[in-house]
Write a protein that holds these residues in place. Structure first.
Motif, PDB file in Angstrom:
ATOM      1  N   SER A 147       0.851  -1.183   0.000  1.00  0.00           N
ATOM      2  CA  SER A 147       0.000   0.000   0.000  1.00  0.00           C
ATOM      3  C   SER A 147       0.885   1.231   0.000  1.00  0.00           C
ATOM      4  CB  SER A 147      -0.886   0.009   1.240  1.00  0.00           C
ATOM      5  OG  SER A 147      -0.115   0.334   2.371  1.00  0.00           O
ATOM      6  N   LEU A 148       0.258   2.334  -0.213  1.00  0.00           N
ATOM      7  CA  LEU A 148       1.020   3.578  -0.298  1.00  0.00           C
ATOM      8  C   LEU A 148       1.872   3.806   0.946  1.00  0.00           C
ATOM      9  CD1 LEU A 148       1.592   6.205  -1.773  1.00  0.00           C
ATOM     10  CD2 LEU A 148      -0.443   7.167  -0.704  1.00  0.00           C
ATOM     11  N   MET A 149       1.278   3.520   2.072  1.00  0.00           N
ATOM     12  CA  MET A 149       1.979   3.796   3.322  1.00  0.00           C
ATOM     13  C   MET A 149       3.144   2.842   3.549  1.00  0.00           C
ATOM     14  SD  MET A 149      -1.451   4.287   3.524  1.00  0.00           S
ATOM     15  CE  MET A 149      -2.142   2.992   4.527  1.00  0.00           C
ATOM     16  N   GLU A 150       3.087   1.735   2.894  1.00  0.00           N
ATOM     17  CA  GLU A 150       4.127   0.731   3.143  1.00  0.00           C
ATOM     18  C   GLU A 150       5.380   0.962   2.320  1.00  0.00           C
ATOM     19  OE1 GLU A 150       1.636  -3.244   4.249  1.00  0.00           O
ATOM     20  OE2 GLU A 150       1.504  -2.512   2.212  1.00  0.00           O
ATOM     21  N   LEU A 151       5.312   1.904   1.402  1.00  0.00           N
ATOM     22  CA  LEU A 151       6.468   2.160   0.553  1.00  0.00           C
ATOM     23  C   LEU A 151       7.593   2.794   1.356  1.00  0.00           C
ATOM     24  CD1 LEU A 151       4.702   3.599  -2.591  1.00  0.00           C
ATOM     25  CD2 LEU A 151       5.718   1.356  -2.323  1.00  0.00           C
ATOM     26  N   THR A 152       8.793   2.391   1.024  1.00  0.00           N
ATOM     27  CA  THR A 152       9.952   3.017   1.635  1.00  0.00           C
ATOM     28  C   THR A 152      10.890   3.448   0.523  1.00  0.00           C
ATOM     29  OG1 THR A 152      11.423   1.113   1.779  1.00  0.00           O
ATOM     30  CG2 THR A 152       9.753   1.347   3.496  1.00  0.00           C
ATOM     31  N   GLU A 153      12.038   3.901   0.935  1.00  0.00           N
ATOM     32  CA  GLU A 153      12.978   4.386  -0.069  1.00  0.00           C
ATOM     33  C   GLU A 153      13.561   3.260  -0.906  1.00  0.00           C
ATOM     34  OE1 GLU A 153      15.751   6.588   2.140  1.00  0.00           O
ATOM     35  OE2 GLU A 153      14.457   8.352   2.315  1.00  0.00           O
ATOM     36  N   ARG A 154      13.419   2.052  -0.441  1.00  0.00           N
ATOM     37  CA  ARG A 154      13.955   0.985  -1.267  1.00  0.00           C
ATOM     38  C   ARG A 154      12.932  -0.043  -1.666  1.00  0.00           C
ATOM     39  NH1 ARG A 154      16.446   2.203   2.926  1.00  0.00           N
ATOM     40  NH2 ARG A 154      18.612   2.617   2.557  1.00  0.00           N
ATOM     41  N   PRO A 174      12.273  -4.989  -4.250  1.00  0.00           N
ATOM     42  CA  PRO A 174      13.474  -4.195  -3.941  1.00  0.00           C
ATOM     43  C   PRO A 174      13.867  -3.311  -5.117  1.00  0.00           C
ATOM     44  CG  PRO A 174      13.802  -6.498  -3.359  1.00  0.00           C
ATOM     45  CD  PRO A 174      12.509  -6.420  -4.096  1.00  0.00           C
ATOM     46  N   VAL A 175      14.176  -2.095  -4.829  1.00  0.00           N
ATOM     47  CA  VAL A 175      14.527  -1.175  -5.895  1.00  0.00           C
ATOM     48  C   VAL A 175      15.923  -1.442  -6.411  1.00  0.00           C
ATOM     49  CG1 VAL A 175      13.057   0.665  -5.088  1.00  0.00           C
ATOM     50  CG2 VAL A 175      15.400   0.524  -4.270  1.00  0.00           C
ATOM     51  N   LYS A 176      16.136  -0.980  -7.582  1.00  0.00           N
ATOM     52  CA  LYS A 176      17.473  -1.083  -8.180  1.00  0.00           C
ATOM     53  C   LYS A 176      18.268   0.135  -7.761  1.00  0.00           C
ATOM     54  CE  LYS A 176      20.190  -2.383 -11.811  1.00  0.00           C
ATOM     55  NZ  LYS A 176      20.034  -2.240 -13.231  1.00  0.00           N
ATOM     56  N   GLN A 177      19.322  -0.146  -7.036  1.00  0.00           N
ATOM     57  CA  GLN A 177      20.243   0.941  -6.674  1.00  0.00           C
ATOM     58  C   GLN A 177      19.518   2.092  -5.999  1.00  0.00           C
ATOM     59  OE1 GLN A 177      22.183   3.675  -8.826  1.00  0.00           O
ATOM     60  NE2 GLN A 177      24.147   3.099  -7.991  1.00  0.00           N
ATOM     61  N   GLY A 178      19.694   3.264  -6.510  1.00  0.00           N
ATOM     62  CA  GLY A 178      19.033   4.415  -5.889  1.00  0.00           C
ATOM     63  C   GLY A 178      17.775   4.796  -6.634  1.00  0.00           C
ATOM     64  N   LYS A 179      17.345   3.912  -7.528  1.00  0.00           N
ATOM     65  CA  LYS A 179      16.162   4.220  -8.322  1.00  0.00           C
ATOM     66  C   LYS A 179      14.888   4.038  -7.499  1.00  0.00           C
ATOM     67  CE  LYS A 179      18.224   4.811 -12.346  1.00  0.00           C
ATOM     68  NZ  LYS A 179      19.589   4.393 -12.019  1.00  0.00           N
ATOM     69  N   PRO A 180      13.843   4.658  -7.958  1.00  0.00           N
ATOM     70  CA  PRO A 180      12.573   4.502  -7.242  1.00  0.00           C
ATOM     71  C   PRO A 180      11.852   3.211  -7.586  1.00  0.00           C
ATOM     72  CG  PRO A 180      12.322   6.044  -9.047  1.00  0.00           C
ATOM     73  CD  PRO A 180      13.770   5.642  -9.039  1.00  0.00           C
ATOM     74  N   TYR A 181      12.365   2.501  -8.580  1.00  0.00           N
ATOM     75  CA  TYR A 181      11.683   1.296  -9.026  1.00  0.00           C
ATOM     76  C   TYR A 181      12.604   0.075  -8.978  1.00  0.00           C
ATOM     77  CZ  TYR A 181       8.809   4.947 -11.119  1.00  0.00           C
ATOM     78  OH  TYR A 181       8.041   6.052 -11.317  1.00  0.00           O
ATOM     79  N   CYS A 182      11.967  -1.062  -9.045  1.00  0.00           N
ATOM     80  CA  CYS A 182      12.738  -2.291  -9.147  1.00  0.00           C
ATOM     81  C   CYS A 182      13.341  -2.378 -10.544  1.00  0.00           C
ATOM     82  CB  CYS A 182      11.845  -3.507  -8.885  1.00  0.00           C
ATOM     83  SG  CYS A 182      10.593  -3.758 -10.160  1.00  0.00           S
ATOM     84  N   GLU A 183      14.118  -3.364 -10.728  1.00  0.00           N
ATOM     85  CA  GLU A 183      14.835  -3.466 -11.992  1.00  0.00           C
ATOM     86  C   GLU A 183      13.902  -3.485 -13.190  1.00  0.00           C
ATOM     87  OE1 GLU A 183      17.913  -6.227 -12.042  1.00  0.00           O
ATOM     88  OE2 GLU A 183      18.341  -5.954 -14.164  1.00  0.00           O
TER      89      GLU A 183
END
Length: 201
Positions: A147-154, A174-183
């Motif tokens: 959910s929206l609230m569960e999002l974190t920086e990674r 899990p996000v890719k590196q410092g990106k906001p999205y996964c690979e």
DNA sequence: CCCTGATTCGC
DNA sequence: GCGAATCAGG
């Protein structure tokens, strides 16, 4: 930085709202979450649970010192009051959640800017390589569906589904590196100029 | 691994 | 009083 009155006030407010120490630290800036926690304790506004409960750390002088090892003090877990984690925040409705309401002019359910400020521009939602699309379709089955609230920086902030529906969530992988999205989602979010250049149809 | 708060203790 | 280091857990 020091604990000025107004900073302390922000601390009190956010802590009261159930914000985590790290979030408060980020908000204040110049302090770590440890500093925040330390301050919280010094202020004596620790117990976020039941207000009336007296959850004092018992005076640590009841235990004679017969330990050759300076480590491993007694575990502080005395008071066993009834737990009550969530303060308030009863929001079964997710369409009342922030940030994404105004613009939803896209029938092919796809990207809507989620969390807030520093997200990169969305691609015009088409002109995506088939490989990337296939990849996305696959990983979206494995998405954590946060959910929206569960999002974190990674956690991947790629939105899936219609925000006006129950069927809406964020990828959360899990996000890719410092990106906001996964690979996979980075793949469709950030198209190399060369690739999208002459995508003749 | 990421995160959470709790405690200790040198400064 | 302050907060890094550490601990203990989810």
């Amino acid at each position: 930085m020091s604990w000025t009155d107004d900073r302390v006030e922000i601390l009190k407010k956010m802590w009261g709202e159930g914000q985590s120490a790290s979030q408060i630290a980020k908000e204040l800036g110049g302090v770590t979450r440890n500093a925040v926690i330390g301050k919280v304790h010094r202020l004596g506004l620790s117990n976020r649970t039941t207000a009336g409960a007296a959850a004092k750390t018992d005076t640590p002088k009841a235990e004679p010192k017969a330990k050759p090892v300076p480590k491993a003090p007694p575990k502080a877990k005395p008071v066993a009051v009834e737990p009550e984690p969530e303060p308030v925040s009863t929001k079964p409705d997710l369409k009342t959640e922030p940030a994404i309401a105004p613009n939803t002019p896209r029938p092919p359910r796809n990207q809507i800017i989620p969390a807030g400020q520093p997200l990169p521009p969305q691609p015009s939602a088409n002109e995506i390589s088939p490989e990337a699309l296939a990849k996305v379709n696959e990983i979206e089955k494995k998405a954590k569906k946060l959910s929206l609230m569960e999002l974190t920086e990674r956690t991947c902030k790629w939105p899936v589904g219609d925000p006006a529906t129950e069927d809406f969530w964020f990828c959360g992988l899990p996000v890719k590196q410092g990106k906001p999205y996964c690979e996979a989602h980075v793949g469709v979010a950030f198209q190399p100029m060369s690739a999208r250049r002459d995508r003749r149809r």
